[in-house]
Scaffold this motif. Sequence first.
Motif, PDB file in Angstrom:
ATOM      1  N   GLY A  10       0.814  -1.200   0.000  1.00  0.00           N
ATOM      2  CA  GLY A  10       0.000   0.000   0.000  1.00  0.00           C
ATOM      3  C   GLY A  10       0.844   1.244   0.000  1.00  0.00           C
ATOM      4  N   LEU A  11       0.197   2.346   0.321  1.00  0.00           N
ATOM      5  CA  LEU A  11       0.847   3.647   0.357  1.00  0.00           C
ATOM      6  C   LEU A  11       1.056   4.058   1.806  1.00  0.00           C
ATOM      7  N   VAL A  12       2.273   4.507   2.103  1.00  0.00           N
ATOM      8  CA  VAL A  12       2.592   4.916   3.465  1.00  0.00           C
ATOM      9  C   VAL A  12       3.541   6.106   3.397  1.00  0.00           C
ATOM     10  N   GLN A  13       3.495   6.936   4.389  1.00  0.00           N
ATOM     11  CA  GLN A  13       4.412   8.075   4.450  1.00  0.00           C
ATOM     12  C   GLN A  13       5.786   7.636   4.956  1.00  0.00           C
ATOM     13  N   ALA A  14       6.780   8.381   4.569  1.00  0.00           N
ATOM     14  CA  ALA A  14       8.136   8.100   5.044  1.00  0.00           C
ATOM     15  C   ALA A  14       8.152   8.075   6.568  1.00  0.00           C
ATOM     16  N   ASP A  87      12.369   2.830  -0.596  1.00  0.00           N
ATOM     17  CA  ASP A  87      11.816   1.477  -0.414  1.00  0.00           C
ATOM     18  C   ASP A  87      10.647   1.222  -1.361  1.00  0.00           C
ATOM     19  N   THR A  88      10.236   2.229  -2.082  1.00  0.00           N
ATOM     20  CA  THR A  88       9.146   2.065  -3.039  1.00  0.00           C
ATOM     21  C   THR A  88       9.526   1.039  -4.100  1.00  0.00           C
ATOM     22  N   ALA A  89       8.690   0.023  -4.231  1.00  0.00           N
ATOM     23  CA  ALA A  89       8.983  -1.082  -5.153  1.00  0.00           C
ATOM     24  C   ALA A  89       7.823  -2.058  -5.146  1.00  0.00           C
ATOM     25  N   VAL A  90       7.886  -2.987  -6.073  1.00  0.00           N
ATOM     26  CA  VAL A  90       7.007  -4.156  -6.004  1.00  0.00           C
ATOM     27  C   VAL A  90       7.760  -5.214  -5.204  1.00  0.00           C
ATOM     28  N   TYR A  91       7.104  -5.726  -4.187  1.00  0.00           N
ATOM     29  CA  TYR A  91       7.722  -6.722  -3.302  1.00  0.00           C
ATOM     30  C   TYR A  91       7.176  -8.100  -3.652  1.00  0.00           C
ATOM     31  N   TYR A  92       8.109  -9.029  -3.789  1.00  0.00           N
ATOM     32  CA  TYR A  92       7.767 -10.393  -4.179  1.00  0.00           C
ATOM     33  C   TYR A  92       8.133 -11.379  -3.081  1.00  0.00           C
ATOM     34  N   CYS A  93       7.255 -12.307  -2.891  1.00  0.00           N
ATOM     35  CA  CYS A  93       7.526 -13.443  -2.011  1.00  0.00           C
ATOM     36  C   CYS A  93       7.984 -14.605  -2.883  1.00  0.00           C
ATOM     37  N   GLN A 112       3.040 -12.988  -7.249  1.00  0.00           N
ATOM     38  CA  GLN A 112       2.797 -11.971  -8.265  1.00  0.00           C
ATOM     39  C   GLN A 112       3.302 -10.596  -7.856  1.00  0.00           C
ATOM     40  N   GLY A 113       3.536 -10.423  -6.588  1.00  0.00           N
ATOM     41  CA  GLY A 113       4.062  -9.149  -6.114  1.00  0.00           C
ATOM     42  C   GLY A 113       2.992  -8.244  -5.534  1.00  0.00           C
ATOM     43  N   THR A 114       3.415  -7.386  -4.639  1.00  0.00           N
ATOM     44  CA  THR A 114       2.520  -6.390  -4.053  1.00  0.00           C
ATOM     45  C   THR A 114       3.256  -5.050  -4.031  1.00  0.00           C
ATOM     46  N   GLN A 115       2.544  -4.010  -4.404  1.00  0.00           N
ATOM     47  CA  GLN A 115       3.163  -2.690  -4.524  1.00  0.00           C
ATOM     48  C   GLN A 115       3.270  -2.017  -3.164  1.00  0.00           C
ATOM     49  N   VAL A 116       4.455  -1.496  -2.895  1.00  0.00           N
ATOM     50  CA  VAL A 116       4.677  -0.661  -1.714  1.00  0.00           C
ATOM     51  C   VAL A 116       5.147   0.705  -2.206  1.00  0.00           C
ATOM     52  N   THR A 117       4.448   1.738  -1.797  1.00  0.00           N
ATOM     53  CA  THR A 117       4.807   3.097  -2.184  1.00  0.00           C
ATOM     54  C   THR A 117       4.998   3.928  -0.927  1.00  0.00           C
ATOM     55  N   VAL A 118       6.161   4.545  -0.826  1.00  0.00           N
ATOM     56  CA  VAL A 118       6.469   5.367   0.337  1.00  0.00           C
ATOM     57  C   VAL A 118       6.593   6.808  -0.136  1.00  0.00           C
ATOM     58  N   SER A 119       5.743   7.650   0.391  1.00  0.00           N
ATOM     59  CA  SER A 119       5.750   9.066  -0.002  1.00  0.00           C
ATOM     60  C   SER A 119       6.639   9.870   0.939  1.00  0.00           C
TER      61      SER A 119
END
Length: 120
Positions: A10-14, A87-93, A112-119
């Motif tokens: 998801g989206l999270v602040q720095a 750290d913003t990236a697609v994270y894969y298990c 398939q990956g999960t998106q992590v976005t750090v603002s």
Amino acid sequence: QVQLLESGGGLVQAGGSLRLSCTASGLGTYGMGWFRRAPGKEREFVAAISLSGTVFYGDSALGRFSVTRDNLKNSADLQMNFLKPEDTAVYYCAASRFVELNDERHYEYWGQGTQVTVSS
């Protein structure tokens, strides 16, 4: 059929935290790893945990991320703290039968990956 399913991105602040989860189905107990791919960059090792609980961390994760697993649930979590915009990236298990879990070539199965976005 082997399946690895990630969740928790998801989206999270720095400075914030996220917890990623990966649930494996259709395979026995494997070593579980987390990798990430940022836009325009190579896939990078983040963290991994063996069947016995030995943990491995990439340089970017040291001191901020923590990997755990639940063998009964065949799942692995990645707790990410003090997140940074980089750290913003697609994270894969991924799942591996090898001992050396910091090498992506040792992984047989991928989610398939999960998106992590750090603002910032």
